[in-house]
Write an enzyme that holds these catalytic residues in place. Structure first.
Site, PDB file in Angstrom:
ATOM      1  N   GLU A  98       0.848  -1.211   0.000  1.00  0.00           N
ATOM      2  CA  GLU A  98       0.000   0.000   0.000  1.00  0.00           C
ATOM      3  C   GLU A  98       0.873   1.247   0.000  1.00  0.00           C
ATOM      4  O   GLU A  98       1.986   1.229   0.533  1.00  0.00           O
ATOM      5  CB  GLU A  98      -0.876   0.026   1.262  1.00  0.00           C
ATOM      6  CG  GLU A  98      -2.256  -0.564   1.102  1.00  0.00           C
ATOM      7  CD  GLU A  98      -3.224   0.347   0.338  1.00  0.00           C
ATOM      8  OE1 GLU A  98      -2.778   1.275  -0.370  1.00  0.00           O
ATOM      9  OE2 GLU A  98      -4.437   0.108   0.442  1.00  0.00           O
ATOM     10  N   ASP A  99       0.339   2.333  -0.567  1.00  0.00           N
ATOM     11  CA  ASP A  99       1.015   3.627  -0.463  1.00  0.00           C
ATOM     12  C   ASP A  99       0.834   4.203   0.932  1.00  0.00           C
ATOM     13  O   ASP A  99       1.771   4.678   1.561  1.00  0.00           O
ATOM     14  CB  ASP A  99       0.482   4.606  -1.525  1.00  0.00           C
ATOM     15  CG  ASP A  99      -1.054   4.695  -1.546  1.00  0.00           C
ATOM     16  OD1 ASP A  99      -1.722   3.877  -0.877  1.00  0.00           O
ATOM     17  OD2 ASP A  99      -1.583   5.587  -2.237  1.00  0.00           O
ATOM     18  N   ASP A 102      -4.676   4.806   6.141  1.00  0.00           N
ATOM     19  CA  ASP A 102      -5.280   5.953   6.817  1.00  0.00           C
ATOM     20  C   ASP A 102      -6.243   5.402   7.882  1.00  0.00           C
ATOM     21  O   ASP A 102      -5.814   5.029   8.971  1.00  0.00           O
ATOM     22  CB  ASP A 102      -5.981   6.777   5.728  1.00  0.00           C
ATOM     23  CG  ASP A 102      -6.520   8.105   6.210  1.00  0.00           C
ATOM     24  OD1 ASP A 102      -6.103   8.566   7.272  1.00  0.00           O
ATOM     25  OD2 ASP A 102      -7.367   8.696   5.513  1.00  0.00           O
ATOM     26  N   PHE A 151      -2.898  15.614   4.762  1.00  0.00           N
ATOM     27  CA  PHE A 151      -3.120  14.999   3.453  1.00  0.00           C
ATOM     28  C   PHE A 151      -1.858  15.161   2.616  1.00  0.00           C
ATOM     29  O   PHE A 151      -1.375  16.268   2.416  1.00  0.00           O
ATOM     30  CB  PHE A 151      -4.317  15.627   2.737  1.00  0.00           C
ATOM     31  CG  PHE A 151      -4.719  14.834   1.528  1.00  0.00           C
ATOM     32  CD1 PHE A 151      -5.533  13.715   1.644  1.00  0.00           C
ATOM     33  CD2 PHE A 151      -4.247  15.181   0.275  1.00  0.00           C
ATOM     34  CE1 PHE A 151      -5.877  12.954   0.535  1.00  0.00           C
ATOM     35  CE2 PHE A 151      -4.586  14.422  -0.852  1.00  0.00           C
ATOM     36  CZ  PHE A 151      -5.403  13.315  -0.708  1.00  0.00           C
ATOM     37  N   ARG A 164       1.006  12.456  -8.603  1.00  0.00           N
ATOM     38  CA  ARG A 164       1.566  11.121  -8.338  1.00  0.00           C
ATOM     39  C   ARG A 164       3.035  11.051  -8.730  1.00  0.00           C
ATOM     40  O   ARG A 164       3.804  10.279  -8.182  1.00  0.00           O
ATOM     41  CB  ARG A 164       0.808  10.045  -9.131  1.00  0.00           C
ATOM     42  CG  ARG A 164      -0.630   9.835  -8.708  1.00  0.00           C
ATOM     43  CD  ARG A 164      -1.178   8.567  -9.371  1.00  0.00           C
ATOM     44  NE  ARG A 164      -2.625   8.482  -9.320  1.00  0.00           N
ATOM     45  CZ  ARG A 164      -3.329   8.011  -8.293  1.00  0.00           C
ATOM     46  NH1 ARG A 164      -2.702   7.588  -7.216  1.00  0.00           N
ATOM     47  NH2 ARG A 164      -4.644   7.955  -8.331  1.00  0.00           N
TER      48      ARG A 164
HETATM   49  P1  XMP Z   1      -8.180   4.060   4.297  1.00  0.00           P
HETATM   50  O1  XMP Z   1      -8.804   5.228   5.029  1.00  0.00           O
HETATM   51  O2  XMP Z   1      -9.230   3.046   3.956  1.00  0.00           O
HETATM   52  O3  XMP Z   1      -7.700   4.708   2.956  1.00  0.00           O
HETATM   53  O4  XMP Z   1      -7.017   3.482   5.052  1.00  0.00           O
HETATM   54  C1  XMP Z   1      -6.612   4.272   2.256  1.00  0.00           C
HETATM   55  C2  XMP Z   1      -6.541   4.996   0.937  1.00  0.00           C
HETATM   56  O5  XMP Z   1      -6.920   6.366   1.093  1.00  0.00           O
HETATM   57  C3  XMP Z   1      -6.141   7.206   0.299  1.00  0.00           C
HETATM   58  N1  XMP Z   1      -5.495   8.197   1.178  1.00  0.00           N
HETATM   59  C4  XMP Z   1      -4.718   9.191   0.760  1.00  0.00           C
HETATM   60  N2  XMP Z   1      -4.333   9.538  -0.477  1.00  0.00           N
HETATM   61  N3  XMP Z   1      -3.066  11.310   0.415  1.00  0.00           N
HETATM   62  C5  XMP Z   1      -3.514  10.601  -0.638  1.00  0.00           C
HETATM   63  O6  XMP Z   1      -3.149  10.916  -1.760  1.00  0.00           O
HETATM   64  C6  XMP Z   1      -3.399  11.041   1.703  1.00  0.00           C
HETATM   65  O7  XMP Z   1      -2.959  11.704   2.631  1.00  0.00           O
HETATM   66  C7  XMP Z   1      -4.286   9.919   1.868  1.00  0.00           C
HETATM   67  N4  XMP Z   1      -4.823   9.343   2.972  1.00  0.00           N
HETATM   68  C8  XMP Z   1      -5.558   8.293   2.492  1.00  0.00           C
HETATM   69  C9  XMP Z   1      -5.151   6.295  -0.396  1.00  0.00           C
HETATM   70  O8  XMP Z   1      -5.653   6.004  -1.681  1.00  0.00           O
HETATM   71  C10 XMP Z   1      -5.128   5.027   0.425  1.00  0.00           C
HETATM   72  O9  XMP Z   1      -4.818   3.863  -0.317  1.00  0.00           O
END
Ligand code: XMP
Length: 188
Positions: A98-99, A102, A151, A164
């Site tokens: 994962e990137d 959150d 963010f 990206r």
């Molecule tokens: P959850 O909340 O399910 O979300 O853990 C995971 C996905 O949310 C996106 N995400 C972000 N994308 N900057 C981004 O560009 C951020 O700070 C951010 N926080 C959450 C991301 O796609 C991740 O896989």
């Protein structure tokens, strides 16, 4: 593009060092075993490309895409599979890449789905982690950086599908969100 940033949170050099360390640890942990590395599109694509080259054992790769964030910066909570794996994962060691994690809701849903396919093992590797935002309990096996509740964009992460391709992780200026039609500066 860099003019749109308020600050750089993690530099290219730091990311490179971290990816090398993660690759070495993963190589040690899976030495002599099969490994299927699963990238979650699209955010993980840059990290995935660098990470698999830092892993020094033979690996297979595959990708999944799920809906989470669109142009908005807040999760809708709805998770939809847009692209499923091509591989049969039964009995295989799976490493999800994962990137960013959150709330953890997306990954928690994915994990349940993949566990039902009976992999030999399943672990999680993320470049970025926001533990303060967690809503689903998750064990993160390989964690690059714990970051504050901001963010972030770059190194695969987007805002409105842009940024990206920044080679580092940064925080956008508030006026960029305003220009893109967000009501408020996103927190996360
Ligand atoms: P959850 O909340 O399910 O979300 O853990 C995971 C996905 O949310 C996106 N995400 C972000 N994308 N900057 C981004 O560009 C951020 O700070 C951010 N926080 C959450 C991301 O796609 C991740 O896989």
């Amino acid at each position: 593009m860099e003019r749109d940033l308020l600050k750089i949170l993690i530099s290219t050099e730091d990311i490179q060092k971290k990816v090398k360390e993660l690759g070495e640890t993963i190589s040690r942990d899976y030495q002599g075993q099969n490994l299927l590395v699963v990238g979650i599109l699209k955010g993980s694509v840059i990290f995935m490309g660098d990470l698999i080259r830092a892993i020094k054992i033979p690996v297979q790769i595959d990708f999944m895409e799920v809906s989470s964030y669109g142009r908005s910066t807040e999760s809708s909570g709805a998770v939809r599979i847009l692209k499923d794996l091509e591989s049969n994962i039964e009995g295989k060691n799976i490493l999800i890449v994962e990137d960013i994690i959150d709330t953890g809701l997306t990954l928690s849903y994915l994990l349940d789905m993949l566990k039902a396919r009976k992999p030999g093992s399943i672990r999680i590797c993320t470049l970025l982690n926001k533990p303060s935002r967690r809503k689903a309990s998750l064990k993160v096996d390989y964690d690059g950086y714990d970051i504050p509740d901001e963010f972030v964009v770059g190194y695969g992460l987007d805002y409105g599908e842009l940024y990206r391709n920044l080679p580092f992780v940064g925080v956008l200026k508030p006026e960029i969100y305003a220009r893109c039609g967000e009501d408020t500066t996103p927190s996360k």
